[in-house]
Design a protein around this motif. Structure first.
Motif, PDB file in Angstrom:
ATOM      1  N   ASN A  70      -6.517   7.840   7.330  1.00 29.51           N
ATOM      2  CA  ASN A  70      -5.572   7.928   6.217  1.00 29.51           C
ATOM      3  C   ASN A  70      -5.892   9.053   5.235  1.00 29.51           C
ATOM      4  O   ASN A  70      -5.551   8.959   4.061  1.00 29.51           O
ATOM      5  N   HIS A  91      -4.527   5.592  -0.295  1.00 31.58           N
ATOM      6  CA  HIS A  91      -5.817   5.129   0.219  1.00 31.58           C
ATOM      7  C   HIS A  91      -6.951   6.022  -0.274  1.00 31.58           C
ATOM      8  O   HIS A  91      -6.815   7.247  -0.317  1.00 31.58           O
ATOM      9  N   PRO A 129       0.792  -1.225   0.000  1.00 36.69           N
ATOM     10  CA  PRO A 129       0.000   0.000   0.000  1.00 36.69           C
ATOM     11  C   PRO A 129       0.827   1.279   0.000  1.00 36.69           C
ATOM     12  O   PRO A 129       0.331   2.322  -0.408  1.00 36.69           O
TER      13      PRO A 129
END
Length: 505
Positions: free
Chosen positions: A255, A261, A121
């Motif tokens: 986030n 994200h 990520p």
């Protein structure tokens, strides 16, 4: 070295920060670098976008503001510059991973999902695009530039000199200043650009594209359940174009400062409409009430429920004519270097205006830092000639690397912006059919986008420098070293080792 940046917009502020990050520091050289930004308009951070009316802005935009997208390639420039800057920019906007293309009848034409595997990520290659307001983005950059390094003054002329320092003259008649390097970040109506073509009265004037954009914001609650999370939405019709996206993330989201994200949306939805007007509107006679009424009429029969929600409640306060620049033969001359819109004002349909400006400043300053370190400061007998030659080599390498990429993006964007013009019924439905066909191959569409957004300008600069070494640039380096010692006064006109456009793109 004295450096003058003309323009305190996105490109100018980014150039200042890149210079401060990458240039040799005082402990490495015989003195600090003096960097000053000259800006004709207000850079007051306390002034909101709504307060920045026409007396605070350049005539190429009727009112300042508007939304923009920063692609992963631009975000990665920010990440390399300052991780906290990247987080603040993302926090001020909204991360989007999905592009929905529809027509005015409500038909889905294509959908692109740029979501990648969540296994990594925080991998820079997995960044999404960030949609934000121009004002918010600029504020984050501007807040990192000390106030005393920005002088509110209009430049009337820049003179590029092959020998000695360049000259900057001011509109108010105050004494001129000299600078070793002038970075023109002064937009589509660039004054610095004229220094590159001193024999032309009005060299390569900007071109009004016959398109204008209007836009604004509405409460996200008004369209709750109608807009997909993490989406950028493009609605096409035969008489114009409409787009919308969430403008911020929910403040409670953990986030919301991460470009990796997609967050829950916040309180605001941004929208814009683009359509054709043959003659560029005059802000002195512009009737925004009339513009609002025309916009309602233009989209009255469009079936998209979000479009209808917006046009029923909108009141237009901003208008943005689309200006582009013709291709310039060069972006540099004798220590005057253009970046961003001053070098290449791209059509807004590129979605790459700010990202390409960021790539410009990082590329040029990485080249500059390399050649100054390699040839300018390793001997205490550094001369002004060696410094000017290092600037010249860096400038040439920058232009050779950047021009092919920007040209390709510009040519594609020019084709795309034609979908926003007035068209006949046959042309309109042919456009829908073509988009629907493309929508059957989403991976093909995504791959074309990622060709642009996965680009790493820092890696490309490193490749150019490495290629120069492999292809016999040692001879040129020897000349620069000789100049540093005061034994040579010229550098070859050729700059060997520039990688080919096919490698760059």
């Amino acid at each position: 070295m004295k450096i003058v940046i003309i323009g305190a917009g996105i490109a100018g502020c980014a150039a200042y920060l890149e210079l401060r990050k990458h240039l040799p520091n005082p402990s490495e050289s015989d003195g600090d670098h003096e960097i000053i930004i000259y800006e004709a308009y207000s850079t007051d951070l306390d002034m909101t976008a709504d307060q920045r009316t026409e007396e605070h802005t350049h005539p190429s935009t009727l009112l300042v503001g508007g939304g923009l997208a920063v692609g992963p390639n631009g975000l990665n420039v920010l990440r390399r510059l300052d991780e906290n800057l990247l987080k603040d920019v993302v926090r001020g906007g909204y991360v989007t991973a999905i592009s929905n293309m529809k027509n005015k009848n409500g038909w889905q034409l294509a959908k692109m999902d740029t979501s990648l595997s969540p296994n990594e990520p925080d991998n820079p290659e997995n960044m999404y695009m960030v949609a934000t307001s121009r004002h918010s983005f600029w504020q984050e950059l501007r807040s990192r530039v000390p106030d005393e390094h920005i002088i509110n003054k209009r430049i009337s002329e820049v003179v590029a000199r092959p020998e000695g320092r360049n000259l900057i003259y001011f509109a108010d008649g105050t004494p001129s200043v000299k600078a070793d390097l002038v970075i023109g970040a002064d937009g589509v109506q660039s004054t610095a650009k004229r220094a590159l073509f001193p024999d032309a009265r009005n060299p390569y004037p900007p071109r009004y594209e016959g398109l204008v954009g209007v836009g604004g914001f509405i409460p996200a609650a008004d369209v709750k359940g109608l807009v997909e999370k993490g989406s950028m939405n493009f609605i096409f019709g035969g008489n114009g174009f409409f787009g919308y996206f969430y403008a911020d993330s929910a403040e409670s989201v953990v986030n919301r400062d991460s470009p990796y994200h997609v967050s829950e949306p916040g309180e605001s939805l941004a929208w814009w409409s683009t359509y054709g007007i043959e003659d560029c509107p005059d802000r002195k006679t512009l009737d925004m009430g009339h513009v609002t009424r025309q916009l309602r009429e233009r989209h009255a029969d469009w079936k998209d429920p979000v479009v209808q929600k917006i046009v029923q409640s909108l009141h237009v306060t901003n208008m943005y004519p689309t200006w582009t620049s013709p291709a310039l033969p060069t972006w540099e001359r004798d220590g005057v270097v253009l970046v961003g819109d001053a070098a290449h004002a791209l059509p807004p349909s590129s979605g790459q205006g700010s990202s390409q400006a960021l790539e410009d400043v990082e590329a040029f300053i990485l080249f500059l830092a390399h050649y100054l370190r390699k040839h300018g400061i390793k001997d205490t007998r550094t001369t002004p000639e060696s410094q000017k030659e290092a600037i010249r080599v860096a400038s040439q390498q920058y232009v050779s690397l950047r021009k092919p990429r920007v040209q390709e993006i510009s040519e594609f964007a020019r084709k795309t912006q034609n979908t926003k013009r007035q068209m006949g019924l046959f042309q309109e439905y042919s456009m829908y059919a073509f988009m629907k066909l493309l929508g059957l191959f989403p991976s093909l569409m995504t791959s074309q986008i990622r060709k642009v957004t996965d680009y790493n300008i820092a890696e490309q600069v490193a490749k150019v420098i490495a290629t120069r070494k492999r292809q016999g640039s040692q001879a040129a380096d020897n000349v620069l070293n000789a100049i540093s010692l005061g034994t040579e006064q010229h550098f070859p006109d050729t700059t060997p080792g520039v990688i080919s456009p096919s490698t760059v793109l």
